[in-house]
Write a protein that holds these residues in place. Structure first.
Motif, short mmCIF file in Angstrom:
data_model
loop_
_atom_site.label_atom_id
_atom_site.label_comp_id
_atom_site.label_asym_id
_atom_site.label_seq_id
_atom_site.Cartn_x
_atom_site.Cartn_y
_atom_site.Cartn_z
N PHE A 93 1.10 2.26 4.40
CA PHE A 93 1.66 1.46 5.59
C PHE A 93 2.86 0.57 5.24
CE2 PHE A 93 0.51 -1.44 9.49
CZ PHE A 93 1.64 -1.16 10.00
N ARG A 102 4.30 -2.28 7.52
CA ARG A 102 3.83 -3.70 7.26
C ARG A 102 4.25 -4.14 5.96
NH1 ARG A 102 -2.38 -3.59 6.43
NH2 ARG A 102 -1.52 -3.00 4.71
N ASP A 103 4.15 -3.30 5.06
CA ASP A 103 4.03 -3.86 3.52
C ASP A 103 5.79 -4.01 3.24
OD1 ASP A 103 1.58 -3.76 3.93
OD2 ASP A 103 1.20 -1.92 2.81
N THR A 113 0.98 -1.35 0.06
CA THR A 113 -0.21 0.17 0.27
C THR A 113 0.84 1.24 0.00
OG1 THR A 113 0.04 0.31 2.38
CG2 THR A 113 -1.78 -1.24 1.39
N ASP A 114 0.29 2.34 -0.26
CA ASP A 114 0.96 3.55 -0.23
C ASP A 114 0.94 4.25 1.07
OD1 ASP A 114 1.75 3.87 -2.99
OD2 ASP A 114 -0.27 4.13 -3.61
#
Lengths: 262, 262, 262
Positions: free
Chosen positions: A130, A133-134, A127-128
């Motif tokens: 988080f 986490r990613d 995602t843009d």
């Protein structure tokens, strides 16, 4: 058995830290995870950098320190992996590693840096909003699981650096400032033990208080008295014994500290 | 695979707890670490002692409980290791182990004590301000890694002890006081289940409230009602169902509690 | 090497979480324990359900998620074990698993449920006030240690379910509401990415603010500006860049959100 540490401004009420731990252990089930703190002030990179520099020396070789204070998430700022001596940093390239890196360089330990730009080591969906986490959690976990840093990103040599305000020499001592206030209300300044070596400190002034001399330990003063001492990380600190110097002096980060030496 | 637990008043915003975990795992990489709490009130030894006594029974043999609430750091107070039954305590000799120890002695479990005075089991540099990291963490880790207590310090037999205020028998029941207020605002008193055995409690008075009888569980009263019950640690507690008795009654530690029994 | 996660409203100042960890490791010494959060609002089941649904997808197969937000402790509410896809839930049967379960069912993953009614898998003494320690911790640990769910309880098929308020279609878009406010003051609504697929969002209204269009990331707006974006869990969120939308708008859970689409 690699250790992953985690320093963030996420707080503990939401699922953010929990999602990161799931991502760590999905990839590196053997890793030990140490929460350092999740209470860095929102977007306060300098505060995160200070905590990281204070804990890294106490961890063994191979430890992966993940720090996510990330006001630039989703912008062009690079996700970064650094090898600093025998440990690793994973996080946004915004200066979080600076104070630790500065110390390492002063001690002659080598450092190298990598732009985490290989999708193989990230979550399938990035995602843009988080990257903790990613991007950072899976990268740290692959590193903990044995993937060499060289394989995980493109080498770079210009990590973003931030610096503490430098203290100034005065005719009679040093002028510094408060850089951190801890849970007990102790006030840490940007004057290090090294600045005061060989000086006989006669007083430390902050706000409207004047503390006479340096103490070796809190217990050399009575309960309720102010003391100036070198704290456990090597910084000059003003503390109230069994109390809060921050509350008593209404002190804040940035307040000037004047050291007089005889 | 030994477990190390950690109870402190350090809070979670700084690097103090993180440094200790690094010191644990540098010496005992296999240890499991359980944070009990880092939110003991600053310098509140009795609060720490209560928490420690409440959790120790749920841990397996061999567990090392580290507790650092340490207003005397840097003074003459001894760093202590205790064997209590089949578990261990490591921390300052200031009474933190007292309530747990008292229970153990009442149950006939043996205890022995050691002054941690062997530099081999401490960090190479021991500061006068952070014994949690420099003395207690490495000592606990060596213990977890299998070093016998006898090797780590000189035997002593006079650990500092603190006691809870004792409840008083009254013509019609007991007079006690509030000793702890939990996260939910439940008010724990110094009256234990044992004090009330065989009595028929007709009312519990605290501040301007009078609670009729004892409940077995919260759900025997309606939401918003006050209840008096034996809590999960065996203490008489006054609670507001789905609310905060502390806020409702403006109650504090030390407030008297009157039990009437028929 | 199974992972046990822990989500509660216990806070971190008392020994409650610590007792549960002792109970976990007494039975399953190899388990990894991940604290998700202990700061769910007291008795706020929906908040716990949201956090659980947000973290579960990031954990590996076999993970046991323990959630204890338990206003009904000691009443007739059942202690529940659920197998959801390849992971497990252990906690009170009050809806905590609902949002995670709803997602699993929508994705075709099977679920089964068990009433934890076999004393062999509980602590020897079960209090009426702390099932987290006495029922859920040992049950989760036995599960983590390999006991089949079928052996631990009686199959049931009617777990309590709670639902989020459903957003409403309007002539020009959607009307939803705020369902969660995170540590940063970001406002998550009950509108998911799927609701907005194929729509061109022209504005998002909340309180007296009107945010033009959807951003992909925080950094597309300037510091201090409001942004509307899809958050890391797939919900439409209103945020202040490097600030707190909750504080700025004095927003609360339940406040309406109006999406206009062109």
């Amino acid at each position: 058995m690699t250790i992953i540490t985690l320093t963030t401004d996420f707080g503990l009420q939401d699922g953010y830290v929990g999602s990161m731990k799931g991502a760590f252990w999905s990839i590196a089930p053997e890793a030990r995870i140490a929460d350092i703190t999740h209470h860095i002030g929102p977007q306060n990179i300098l505060e995160g950098a200070l905590v990281l520099a204070s804990v890294a020396p106490y961890y063994p070789d191979g430890t992966v320190h993940v720090a996510v204070i990330d006001p630039g998430v989703g912008s062009q700022r690079r996700p970064l992996l650094a090898r600093i001596g025998s440990q690793y940093f994973v996080g946004p390239d915004n200066g979080l590693l600076s104070l630790w890196l500065e110390r390492a360089e002063a001690e002659g330990r080598p450092a190298s840096f990598f732009h985490l730009d290989k999708p193989d080591y990230l979550l399938p969906q990035v995602t843009d909003v988080f990257h903790g986490r990613d991007i950072f959690a899976p990268s740290a976990a692959h590193l903990a699981a044995g993937v060499p840093p060289e394989q995980m990103g493109t080498p770079v040599d210009d990590p973003v650096r931030i610096t503490l305000p430098r203290p100034q020499r005065t005719p009679s001592g040093w002028r510094g400032e408060i850089i951190a206030i801890d849970h007990f209300g102790n006030l840490a300044s940007n004057l290090r033990r090294e600045h005061l070596d060989g000086l006989h400190v006669t007083s430390v002034r902050i706000k409207d208080a004047c503390v006479a001399g340096l103490s070796r330990t809190f217990s050399q003063r009575s309960s309720g008295e102010l003391a100036a001492l070198i704290n456990s990380n090597g910084w000059l600190e003003i503390a109230e014994v069994n109390g809060s110097a921050a509350r008593r002096l209404q002190a804040r980060v940035g307040d000037p500290v004047e050291v007089e030496a005889g």
